[in-house]
Design an enzyme around this catalytic site. Structure first.
Site, PDB file in Angstrom:
ATOM      1  N   HIS A  22       0.945  -1.161   0.211  1.00 40.48           N
ATOM      2  CA  HIS A  22      -0.048   0.092  -0.087  1.00 40.48           C
ATOM      3  C   HIS A  22       0.959   1.357   0.059  1.00 40.48           C
ATOM      4  CE1 HIS A  22      -4.155   1.489   0.700  1.00 40.48           C
ATOM      5  NE2 HIS A  22      -3.407   2.590   1.228  1.00 40.48           N
ATOM      6  N   ASP A  66     -13.401   2.786   7.052  1.00 41.51           N
ATOM      7  CA  ASP A  66     -12.630   3.647   6.217  1.00 41.51           C
ATOM      8  C   ASP A  66     -13.244   4.020   5.120  1.00 41.51           C
ATOM      9  OD1 ASP A  66     -10.208   4.281   5.669  1.00 41.51           O
ATOM     10  OD2 ASP A  66     -10.172   3.043   4.072  1.00 41.51           O
ATOM     11  N   ARG A 105     -13.136  12.556   4.757  1.00 40.33           N
ATOM     12  CA  ARG A 105     -11.713  13.386   4.829  1.00 40.33           C
ATOM     13  C   ARG A 105     -11.353  14.265   3.417  1.00 40.33           C
ATOM     14  NH1 ARG A 105      -7.971   8.761   5.873  1.00 40.33           N
ATOM     15  NH2 ARG A 105      -6.387  10.398   6.094  1.00 40.33           N
ATOM     16  N   SER A 158      -6.327   4.505   8.657  1.00 43.72           N
ATOM     17  CA  SER A 158      -6.816   4.080   7.349  1.00 43.72           C
ATOM     18  C   SER A 158      -6.373   2.962   6.812  1.00 43.72           C
ATOM     19  CB  SER A 158      -7.021   5.291   6.582  1.00 43.72           C
ATOM     20  OG  SER A 158      -7.373   5.215   5.374  1.00 43.72           O
ATOM     21  N   LYS A 191      -7.389  -1.320   6.637  1.00 43.83           N
ATOM     22  CA  LYS A 191      -7.707  -1.978   5.499  1.00 43.83           C
ATOM     23  C   LYS A 191      -6.842  -3.345   5.482  1.00 43.83           C
ATOM     24  CE  LYS A 191      -7.324   1.514   2.535  1.00 43.83           C
ATOM     25  NZ  LYS A 191      -7.669   2.675   3.112  1.00 43.83           N
TER      26      LYS A 191
HETATM   27  N1  URA Z   1      -4.071   5.636   1.746  1.00 51.30           N
HETATM   28  C1  URA Z   1      -5.099   5.287   2.572  1.00 51.30           C
HETATM   29  O1  URA Z   1      -5.516   4.185   2.609  1.00 51.30           O
HETATM   30  N2  URA Z   1      -5.644   6.096   3.385  1.00 51.30           N
HETATM   31  C2  URA Z   1      -5.038   7.292   3.809  1.00 51.30           C
HETATM   32  O2  URA Z   1      -5.528   7.892   4.633  1.00 51.30           O
HETATM   33  C3  URA Z   1      -4.115   7.822   2.912  1.00 51.30           C
HETATM   34  C4  URA Z   1      -3.283   7.073   1.762  1.00 51.30           C
END
Ligand code: URA
Length: 435
Positions: free
Chosen positions: A84, A163, A170, A185, A189
């Site tokens: 990620h 999320d 956000r 966040s 995930k």
């Molecule tokens: N990626 C995400 O999944 N969440 C964030 O807040 C920033 C980048």
């Protein structure tokens, strides 16, 4: 126990610490649509200014993680590893990366995000492929992972719904660049994915949410700690985001560039980062040592195996895989505007933040929750830091549809490029590794 949201907002606004029970209540009530967006926005802004302590962050992340189902991938025998990014401009690496790694025998159950503030989102990019859906039910993950080795999905009403809702809020309320909100966040995930290991790309620079190395390292360390407490080993690579990654910025544009990486014809920086991450993930999966892993990743590209995985992924998730051979099937904008060099010299700045803001204004991202993005608009960048240009040379080609959106985009690009008499070295792509 029930609480008053107004009181909890006030407590965080005044620098107080909330209990795990209070934070879990907020997440449950907001996910259940019983807290209004205006109250949650105020609470997020209070977090942005006053932060969370370690205990609050653990409780908040845990509540987000359990706001929906957590994947059970026990039926998948292959090692499960994901990657990620904290977000950048032109950062399409996940799209070529996941098929490469899957072609090397790793299962990649990737839950990604949409565009966030000035940064692009993997889900929006993938959805520019006609028919492609990122709404995948948790029960469908194991079978797809066993069949093709990769799922590229979004948060849904059953998978980390907290999320899904907080992310969109956000994006539209200026509450993205907060260390605890980013860490929770991402890690909610990733822990929901039931993976064996995680690679994080923490971006540093003007186009990143962490503008300097120190803040990026702190975010990285926080996510490593969250990973440790959930038994998920995390490796972090800090990478440059002072200028866009690759040459394409925008949703359909970035799909085309991702396909070119899988054909072995991608720009040097995206290709290098993709192969570096692929070999790291193959190593984390225990499939090969780091020397052999890079060779496996390169072979997956040169043999066409990774491109084949992408085709199968597109087909499995509702899209037409013929888009790979015929990218003209992707949405394309009606007009082109060329930004040209006002003088001869060397590019010393090609600012990721300015270009990111401009692409949102063009329609590639959202300014309000319900905005519908335009997948066809974006930038093809012709001149980046270290390149030499002559007066009149193109710096970028802008694909656009709406005149007022183009005017608005151009109004933030005045300082995006800087041209000097002397060359500046290209920024180092990889700035450090934290495990
Ligand atoms: N990626 C995400 O999944 N969440 C964030 O807040 C920033 C980048």
């Amino acid at each position: 126990m029930t609480y008053s949201m107004v009181e909890l907002i006030g407590q965080k606004r005044d620098g107080g610490t909330l209990s795990a029970d209070q934070l879990a209540w907020i997440i449950a009530e907001y996910t259940g649509h019983r807290i209004a967006d205006y109250q949650m926005s105020a609470f997020l802004m209070a977090i942005l200014f006053n932060g969370f302590d370690t205990t609050e962050l653990a409780a908040w992340t845990n509540a987000m993680l359990h706001s929906g189902e957590v994947l059970d991938l026990s039926a998948v025998a292959k090692p499960k590893v994901d990657k990620h990014s904290t977000g950048g401009v032109g950062d399409k690496v996940s799209i070529p990366l996941a098929p490469i790694v899957a072609a090397c025998g790793v299962a990649v159950p990737m839950i990604s995000g949409r565009s966030l503030a000035h940064t692009g989102g993997t889900l929006d990019k993938l959805e520019s492929i006609p028919g492609f859906t990122t709404d995948i039910a948790p029960w469908a993950f194991p079978e797809q992972l066993n069949d093709i080795g990769v799922v590229m999905a979004g948060q849904t009403e059953t998978l980390v719904p907290a999320d899904r809702h907080l992310y969109a809020l956000r994006d539209a309320t200026g509450t993205v660049p907060s260390l605890p909100l980013i860490a929770s966040s991402i890690m909610s995930k990733k822990v929901a994915e039931d993976i064996d290991a995680l690679l994080l790309d923490v971006k540093v620079g003007s186009g990143a949410f962490m503008k300097n190395r120190q803040d990026a390292a702190m975010l990285a360390q926080t996510m490593v700690e969250i990973g440790r407490s959930s038994d998920t080993p995390v490796t972090v690579v800090l990478t440059d985001m002072s200028q866009p990654l690759g040459r394409e910025v925008g949703n359909a544009n970035e799909i085309i560039e991702s396909i070119s990486v899988l054909r072995g014809e991608g720009p040097e920086d995206v290709t290098e980062l993709t192969l570096t991450f692929a070999s790291e993930m193959i190593t984390l999966a225990g499939i090969a040592d780091s020397e052999t892993a890079r060779g496996l990743a390169e072979q997956a590209v040169s043999s066409g195996a990774a491109l084949d995985v992408l085709a199968r992924l597109i087909e499995r998730q509702g899209g037409d895989p013929r888009v790979i051979e015929n990218t003209a099937q992707l949405p394309s904008a009606r007009n082109e505007y060329v930004i040209t060099a006002p003088r001869d010299g060397w590019i010393t700045r090609c600012d990721a933040l300015d270009i990111g803001f401009a692409s949102v204004r063009l329609g590639a991202g959202r300014s309000r929750k319900k905005d519908v993005i335009d997948p066809s608009v974006g930038f093809s960048i012709e001149a980046k830091v270290g390149d030499s240009v002559s007066v009149g040379d193109p710096l970028a080609r802008i694909a656009w549809n709406d005149q007022s959106a183009l005017d608005s985009a151009l109004s933030v690009l005045g300082n995006a490029w800087r041209i000097a008499d002397e060359p500046t070295p290209k920024p180092d792509l990889i700035m450090g590794v934290i495990t």
